[in-house]
Every structure is written in C-alpha cells, then in structure tokens.
Design an enzyme around this catalytic site. Structure first.
Site, PDB file in Angstrom:
ATOM      1  N   SER A 129       7.190   1.866  -5.073  1.00 11.78           N
ATOM      2  CA  SER A 129       5.749   2.130  -5.129  1.00 11.78           C
ATOM      3  C   SER A 129       5.248   2.974  -3.965  1.00 11.78           C
ATOM      4  O   SER A 129       4.180   3.574  -4.054  1.00 11.78           O
ATOM      5  CB  SER A 129       4.970   0.811  -5.174  1.00 11.78           C
TER       6      SER A 129
ATOM      7  N   LYS B  84       1.355  -1.492   0.939  1.00  8.94           N
ATOM      8  CA  LYS B  84       0.485  -0.460   0.376  1.00  8.94           C
ATOM      9  C   LYS B  84      -0.184   0.325   1.502  1.00  8.94           C
ATOM     10  O   LYS B  84      -0.114  -0.030   2.666  1.00  8.94           O
ATOM     11  CB  LYS B  84      -0.604  -1.077  -0.522  1.00  8.94           C
TER      12      LYS B  84
END
Length: 229
Positions: free
Chosen positions: A66, A115
């Site tokens: 990701s 993230k």
C-alpha cells in the site's frame, strides 16, 4: 600381595579429590552461577529494552504494497525494515502533512497499519473512491491518511478521518535493504543535463514528484501541522 597396597595408595588421593569436589560448596556455587548468570543479566536489562521500544524508538518490518513505491518498491526483493519514532508522538510534537505514520487500524484495532498524513485538522480533502462524499472537512483532533499506492490501500477514503489517539509512531529511517538505507525525503523534480539520457531512476523520481503534486492538489490547506496531545 604387594600389588594391593600399591593400588590403595594410588586410589586414595583420587577418591579424596572426587569427594572434595563433590562436597565443595564454593565450586558448586560457581558452576550454578555460570549456568544462571547470563539469563539473569538478560532479565535485568529486559525492562530497559522494553521501555525504550515502548516510549522512544522501535523497529518495524513493512508488509504489503500500500505504500509503494516509497516503501517495499517492486525493485526490491526484501521487505523494508524501518525505525519508527514513538517519542515524538507521545510527547505531543506536531503532526505534519507528508509524515508517514504507524497507527491502529480504525476497522480492526488488533492491526497496525502504515500510511501517509495527507491532511490535518481544518483542511478540506477531495476524496477518492469508495468514499461517499466528494469532499471532507477534517475535524479537530483528526488527520486524513492515505497509502501512496491508491489501488492497493485501505485508508481514510474507506474509513474517514482518523483520531490522533490512534497514531502510534512516525517513520524516520530505513535501515534495510542497505541500498535504500537513510531517511525519507520529500520528492523533488529530477533535473537532467541537456543531452544526458533519462534512466529508470529519473523516471521513478519524476513519477514520485508528480504523485505528490496530485496529492497536494486535492487538499485545501488551512493548516500544515496538527497538535497531538
């Protein structure tokens, strides 16, 4: 008959030495300490090590795709091993847009995810699918996080703004693989001299720069930092 007394003379010192060693408490203590001393030293220093990783710095292995190509790029055969800073989060230092953070998954609190901070409190974000609203105002005490690879990430475009209380630590350094060791820097437009060929590294840097520009263009900036207390 003469051999038997000689045998007794030879056997007595040997027997005496064996009995002496078996009944020597000091020697037994030394042997016992040798066996348990090293584990005791580990136990002695263990709380210090646990406290250091809990409140200051810790190592994490990055799994998944990701955050590509910033972390775990396809060009690497290894999962990245990185240093995360917990002290800056626990001490209430400002959270800045562009920081890469580890946080508790808002959907499954048993998981830790990594993230990038895209927007902080007071900013307005143009969202990506599958988020139901075209724009979101980030409320006080929250941040908006996204993965660098939008097609392989579950982030705020799925679960919305994230409370600051879920933040665990901030990435500061890559230590493995060795060819990528160092701190992460904001992407900048690559410069090549006229006539020089543009190699894979040039195109990769340009793609990262353009990706960052698109990400910033989706945020109406009202603040550059968010206080974490």
């Amino acid at each position: 008959m003469l051999l038997f007394p000689k045998f007794l003379k030879l056997s007595r010192p040997l027997t005496a030495r064996r009995v002496h060693r078996a009944t020597d408490p000091e020697g037994s203590f030394r042997r016992a300490w040798t066996l348990i001393g090293r584990p005791l030293r580990w136990i002695y220093w263990l709380p210090l090590g646990l406290g250091f990783t809990q409140y200051f710095y810790t190592l994490k292995t990055i799994r998944g795709r990701s955050m590509q190509p910033t972390l775990n790029p396809d060009t690497s055969r290894w999962d990245d091993i990185v240093v995360f800073d917990r002290y800056s989060i626990n001490s209430g230092e400002p959270i800045r847009k562009g920081d890469i953070v580890a946080l508790r998954d808002p959907i499954d609190s048993r998981k830790m995810i990594v993230k990038r901070i895209v927007a902080v409190a007071g900013d307005v974000v143009k969202t990506l699918p599958p988020y139901p609203d075209a724009e979101v105002f980030v409320p006080e005490g929250h941040v908006w996080v996204e993965g660098d690879e939008p097609f392989r990430t579950l982030d705020s475009n799925k679960f919305g703004p994230v409370p600051l209380a879920l933040l665990d630590s901030k990435l500061i350094y890559v230590i493995w693989p060795l060819d990528r060791i160092g701190s992460l820097r904001p992407p900048i437009a690559p410069v090549s001299r006229r006539g020089d060929p543009r190699d894979f590294r040039w195109y990769s840097d340009m793609a990262a720069f353009e990706r960052e520009q698109r990400r910033q263009s989706r945020v109406t900036t009202c603040s550059t930092t968010s206080s974490h207390s």
